[in-house]
Motif scaffolding. Sequence first.
Motif, mmCIF file in Angstrom:
data_model
loop_
_atom_site.group_PDB
_atom_site.id
_atom_site.type_symbol
_atom_site.label_atom_id
_atom_site.label_comp_id
_atom_site.label_asym_id
_atom_site.label_seq_id
_atom_site.Cartn_x
_atom_site.Cartn_y
_atom_site.Cartn_z
ATOM 1 N N SER A 183 0.903 -1.239 0.062
ATOM 2 C CA SER A 183 0.010 0.112 0.112
ATOM 3 C C SER A 183 0.856 1.261 -0.054
ATOM 4 O O SER A 183 1.798 1.328 0.752
ATOM 5 C CB SER A 183 -1.029 -0.078 1.175
ATOM 6 N N VAL A 184 0.559 2.299 -0.826
ATOM 7 C CA VAL A 184 1.376 3.396 -0.835
ATOM 8 C C VAL A 184 0.368 4.455 -0.836
ATOM 9 O O VAL A 184 -0.624 4.642 -1.593
ATOM 10 C CB VAL A 184 2.060 3.352 -2.281
ATOM 11 N N LEU A 213 -3.201 4.250 -5.597
ATOM 12 C CA LEU A 213 -2.528 5.390 -4.621
ATOM 13 C C LEU A 213 -3.395 6.064 -4.078
ATOM 14 O O LEU A 213 -4.551 6.713 -4.914
ATOM 15 C CB LEU A 213 -1.469 5.867 -5.770
ATOM 16 N N LEU A 214 -3.263 6.634 -2.996
ATOM 17 C CA LEU A 214 -3.891 7.952 -2.644
ATOM 18 C C LEU A 214 -2.996 9.002 -2.379
ATOM 19 O O LEU A 214 -1.896 9.040 -1.882
ATOM 20 C CB LEU A 214 -4.638 7.538 -1.188
ATOM 21 N N LEU A 251 -5.086 6.120 -9.160
ATOM 22 C CA LEU A 251 -4.734 7.016 -8.310
ATOM 23 C C LEU A 251 -5.944 7.924 -7.905
ATOM 24 O O LEU A 251 -6.859 8.234 -8.888
ATOM 25 C CB LEU A 251 -3.741 7.911 -9.115
ATOM 26 N N THR A 252 -6.078 8.124 -6.549
ATOM 27 C CA THR A 252 -7.076 9.192 -6.242
ATOM 28 C C THR A 252 -6.097 10.398 -5.620
ATOM 29 O O THR A 252 -5.502 10.262 -4.490
ATOM 30 C CB THR A 252 -7.640 8.453 -4.964
ATOM 31 N N HIS A 264 -6.638 4.700 7.249
ATOM 32 C CA HIS A 264 -7.441 3.764 6.645
ATOM 33 C C HIS A 264 -7.222 3.198 5.264
ATOM 34 O O HIS A 264 -7.732 1.959 5.270
ATOM 35 C CB HIS A 264 -9.020 4.259 6.591
ATOM 36 N N HIS A 265 -6.810 3.810 4.481
ATOM 37 C CA HIS A 265 -6.383 3.512 3.144
ATOM 38 C C HIS A 265 -5.458 2.448 3.315
ATOM 39 O O HIS A 265 -5.584 1.276 2.452
ATOM 40 C CB HIS A 265 -5.748 4.708 2.423
ATOM 41 N N HIS A 266 -4.323 2.586 4.023
ATOM 42 C CA HIS A 266 -3.335 1.313 4.360
ATOM 43 C C HIS A 266 -4.009 0.136 4.681
ATOM 44 O O HIS A 266 -3.652 -0.897 4.530
ATOM 45 C CB HIS A 266 -2.177 2.041 5.041
#
Length: 285
Positions: free
Chosen positions: A174-175, A223-224, A254-255, A278-280
């Motif tokens: 996750s990135v 990606l965020l 990508l967001t 939360h994304h990770h």
Amino acid sequence: MAFLSTSEAFTTRSQHACFGGVQGFYMHDSSAIGLPMRFSVYQPPQAAHGSVPVVFFLAGLTCTDETFMVKAGAQRIAAELGLMLVACDTSPRDIELPGDRDYWDFGVGAGFYLDATEQPWAKHYRMGSYVLELRELVLKHFSAQAEHVGIMGHSMGGHGALTIGLKNPALFQSVSAFAPIAAPSDCPWGEKAFSHYLGDDRSSWRAYDATALVEDGQRTTALLVDQGLDDQFLINQLHPARFEAACLAAGQPLTLRRQSGYDHGYYFISSFIADHLHHHAQLLR
Ligand SMILES: N[C@@H](CCC(=O)N[C@@H](CS)C(=O)NCC(=O)O)C(=O)O
């Protein structure tokens, strides 16, 4: 504190109870850098009972291994989600090289997460390899899950997180990034750093430029990226739209969220750190 960390691989500078877990500051002899390096780890309460996912944070210009842990307000959310957090320093410090303290955006505090090839930097300014060395150390000596590792960063560290993440999708699942230097080959910070660390051959810069890496075929997980629209460095230094265009053309998910009213500093980071964690957590689950 039930899970104070001690090991021959590192020395403990201090440890503090924090949201049921432990915030620690450590030092070790780095083989990649050839010097002692400082790093910090937040172990959430869940780490006392078993291994947990871990997210690395790479900080920006002038920061240290302490900045993120002190200013981002990340530990409360990490404790809720059961995420370990790791922050490294932004350059070698235990040596003086000519010119390494003349500028705040080059040398000490500005290692740019690359392996320098030019003198006098090539021997110690190897922060690209260092991040991978620290990943190994943390996986070996802390209660972290090797197959669930994320990476994020801010500004120069956002550049580091995107480039290291794009080049090592098997190591980082996750990135994300805050206000990354997204096309460093084409901005004053990047041109100054890359010409001194890597030399004048711009083809060698592409391996350390997130936009170029996507153009050249590197891919990673979705990606965020958050970018403040009142960021004082947005126009001259960061170029998120170039990265966005490269991702769109390449099909790299990508967001990119443009956040109205936010500047470059840690109040911006602390406002959106929960979304990033939360994304990770979602991708590392
Ligand atoms: N020192 C620079 C600013 C450097 C800067 O903004 N650094 C960012 C990373 S690129 C940062 O996070 N600084 C630490 C902080 O805001 O606490 C200046 O005087 O303009």
